[in-house]
Design a protein around this motif. Structure first.
Motif, short mmCIF file in Angstrom:
data_model
loop_
_atom_site.label_atom_id
_atom_site.label_comp_id
_atom_site.label_asym_id
_atom_site.label_seq_id
_atom_site.Cartn_x
_atom_site.Cartn_y
_atom_site.Cartn_z
N ALA A 295 0.86 -1.20 0.00
CA ALA A 295 0.00 0.00 0.00
C ALA A 295 0.89 1.24 0.00
O ALA A 295 2.07 1.17 -0.39
N THR A 296 0.32 2.40 0.41
CA THR A 296 1.16 3.61 0.50
C THR A 296 1.18 4.26 1.88
O THR A 296 2.15 4.89 2.24
N ASP A 297 0.05 4.17 2.63
CA ASP A 297 -0.10 5.04 3.81
C ASP A 297 0.06 6.50 3.37
O ASP A 297 0.69 7.30 4.08
N HIS A 298 -0.50 6.80 2.20
CA HIS A 298 -0.40 8.16 1.66
C HIS A 298 -0.94 9.17 2.68
O HIS A 298 -2.13 9.14 3.02
N HIS B 88 3.94 10.67 4.39
CA HIS B 88 4.59 11.06 3.13
C HIS B 88 3.69 10.74 1.96
O HIS B 88 2.77 9.91 2.07
N PRO B 89 3.89 11.42 0.82
CA PRO B 89 3.01 11.24 -0.35
C PRO B 89 3.45 10.09 -1.25
O PRO B 89 4.63 9.98 -1.55
N ALA B 90 2.50 9.29 -1.72
CA ALA B 90 2.85 8.19 -2.64
C ALA B 90 1.68 7.65 -3.43
O ALA B 90 1.86 6.76 -4.26
N HIS C 102 0.61 15.01 -9.60
CA HIS C 102 -0.72 15.59 -9.46
C HIS C 102 -1.17 15.65 -8.00
O HIS C 102 -2.26 16.13 -7.71
N MET C 103 -0.34 15.13 -7.12
CA MET C 103 -0.69 15.18 -5.69
C MET C 103 -0.56 16.61 -5.20
O MET C 103 0.29 17.36 -5.68
N ASN C 104 -1.41 16.98 -4.25
CA ASN C 104 -1.38 18.36 -3.74
C ASN C 104 -0.33 18.48 -2.63
O ASN C 104 -0.65 18.62 -1.46
N VAL C 105 0.92 18.39 -3.04
CA VAL C 105 2.01 18.49 -2.07
C VAL C 105 3.23 19.00 -2.82
O VAL C 105 3.45 18.64 -3.98
N ASP C 106 3.98 19.88 -2.15
CA ASP C 106 5.03 20.61 -2.88
C ASP C 106 6.40 19.95 -2.85
O ASP C 106 7.41 20.60 -3.13
N TYR C 107 6.48 18.70 -2.47
CA TYR C 107 7.73 17.96 -2.65
C TYR C 107 7.40 16.52 -3.01
O TYR C 107 6.27 16.07 -2.84
N SER C 108 8.42 15.83 -3.53
CA SER C 108 8.25 14.40 -3.80
C SER C 108 9.26 13.64 -2.94
O SER C 108 10.40 14.10 -2.80
N GLY C 109 8.83 12.55 -2.39
CA GLY C 109 9.77 11.69 -1.64
C GLY C 109 10.72 10.97 -2.58
O GLY C 109 11.66 10.30 -2.14
#
Ligand code: URP
Ligand code: ZN
Ligand code: ZN
Length: 460
Positions: free
Chosen positions: A312-315, A337-339, A408-415
């Motif tokens: 999964a992600t636990d996005h 964290h975003p995923a 497209h995620m509403n977050v300003d960084y990527s892991g």
């Protein structure tokens, strides 16, 4: 509306063959070679993989948490998911301590109704099990189709329940045919270590990691599995990260217990060395924290041995400004964290293309097992006649890079900023509609609908 997908290589959890798929309305109606049926839209899938849409059973959208809200809501989160090939998500309703489960359900449906692009369901987190809550369990399972009950063994004072509440809940859920899931870490041990580090002036993100050593997770996993064994309730461990917990699950499964395990994409691909980057490490502050290389090896092994059923992600995304809430104190960094958009492509590129898992295993852990364990199979999680037409068309050879500039995620960084991947989701079909077509969105907000789930029955 009908769609004909021509000449794709169809992959399910147990099959791999080339054929055409015909979709009528929301469902798949024919599968066969050289289907000669007139359709409103024809998609040429030659050279592509045709797979069931991903199901991510662990996301947090618009969630009130640690003094703020996760930055993706139902609109942005489910749309980002569709871009990356995930057609259904299961989010978590959180009961407020002192309030009813139904009050929390109303709050969450208020946020979700009419806003989702992709399909969604809910788990309900029981954070205060008492005589009143007990009476609500049957209603959630039998009337609402919310059949999985989340528990927290950590986050004391907000979400954590004690063992007495845990066994009470397990007995009630067992009686009505549901499942109990858990965030399995020892909250008291963690709180002690957090306080100790803070009193010593150790305040950087590294100490988030050092406050949650492996033993805090393996102990709780083992205790939870024992309580579930004693009550006989089907049990599920969310976001499992480490060798010690994997061993606890393996022991439980060896005594023929229905206990399932989920890991998340980040625990397979990232490790705790990221916490050495001073405050930048806050990007990966999540609970449990990232672990070590040896744990990644164990988790890949656990997937291939069938001990771990789901990736999964636990996005749970937070913008950088939100992460800065913990600039001077790691315990105030919002955890997560975003995923949601990246899981399918990351696991394909790093898992399938690098020879760690087979294509069939890929479908199993990204889709089919979630549908089975959480009561949506065979309507979702496979490509079969009568199933919902939730399908992705995937180019296994296309190379691309992940970046906050293009996601497209509403977050300003990527892991995963700058990671180069091989394998891209080109088209996503949700219940018979081409939802995302080469990056273009072709459905409207509100198309996503709530999926009522069955009681747990299938053993995977
Ligand atoms: O760090 C995390 N995992 N945030 C979301 C809440 C949870 O514990 O799953
Ligand atoms: Zn958790
Ligand atoms: Zn979570």
């Amino acid at each position: 509306m009908s769609i004909l997908i021509k000449n794709g290589r169809i992959i399910t959890a147990s099959a791999d063959y080339t054929a055409d798929v015909f979709i009528e309305g929301e469902r798949i109606s024919h599968i066969g070679e050289n289907l000669n049926i007139k359709a409103d839209e024809v998609i040429d899938a030659a050279g592509k993989l045709v797979m069931p849409g991903g199901i991510d059973p662990h996301v947090h959208l618009d969630m009130p948490f640690m003094g703020t809200f996760s930055s993706d809501n139902y609109e942005t989160g489910t749309l980002a998911a569709l871009h990356g090939g995930t057609t259904t998500v299961i989010d978590f309703i959180l009961q407020k301590q002192g309030k009813s489960l139904k009050a929390a359900y109303d709050e969450w449906t208020g946020r979700a109704n009419g806003n989702a692009y992709g399909d969604y369901s809910f788990h309900i987190a029981v954070t205060d099990f008492n005589n009143e809550t007990q009476k609500e369990i049957s209603y959630f399972i039998n009337e609402l189709g919310i059949t999985s009950f989340k528990t927290f063994m950590a986050y004391k004072g907000a979400l954590m329940i004690d063992d007495r509440q845990m066994v009470g809940l397990m007995n009630e859920v067992k009686k009505h045919g549901g499942m109990v899931t858990v965030h399995a870490t020892n909250g008291d041990m963690i709180d002690y270590l957090v306080a100790k580090h803070k009193s010593e002036g150790k305040l950087s993100p590294l100490y988030h990691y050092l406050s949650q050593p492996e033993i805090t997770e393996s102990e709780a996993t083992s205790r939870f599995a024992d309580m579930a064994f004693n009550t006989g309730v089907p049990a599920y461990i969310v976001h499992m990260t480490c060798e010690g917990s994997l061993n606890a699950v393996r022991r439980a499964q060896l005594r023929n217990q229905k206990v399932y395990a989920e890991t998340c994409i980040q625990y397979l691909l990232l490790d705790a060395s990221l916490y050495e980057k001073d405050f930048e490490g806050a990007k990966w502050v999540m609970s449990p924290p990232l672990r070590e290389k040896k744990d990644q090896t164990s988790l890949w092994g656990g997937i291939n041995q069938g001990i771990v059923q789901i990736v999964a992600t636990d996005h749970c995304p937070f913008n950088w400004e939100q992460k800065l809430m913990g600039k001077d104190d790691f315990s105030k960094i919002p955890n997560g964290h975003p995923a949601i958009e990246n899981r399918m492509e990351l696991l394909f590129s790093e898992g399938v293309n690098k020879g760690k898992i087979s294509l069939n295993k890929y479908v199993e852990v990204t889709s089919t097992n979630s549908a089975k364990i959480f009561g949506m199979f065979p309507r979702k999680g496979t490509i079969g006649i009568g199933a919902d037409a939730d399908i992705i068309i995937f180019n296994p050879n296309e190379e691309h890079a992940l970046s906050a500039k293009s996601h497209h995620m509403n977050v300003d960084y990527s892991g995963y900023e700058g990671w180069k991947l091989k394998g891209k989701c080109k088209q996503t079909i949700l219940r018979g509609k081409l939802a995302v077509d080469n990056g273009k969105v072709r459905i409207d907000k509100g198309y996503g609908k709530f999926i009522k789930r069955e009681k747990h029955k299938e053993v995977v």
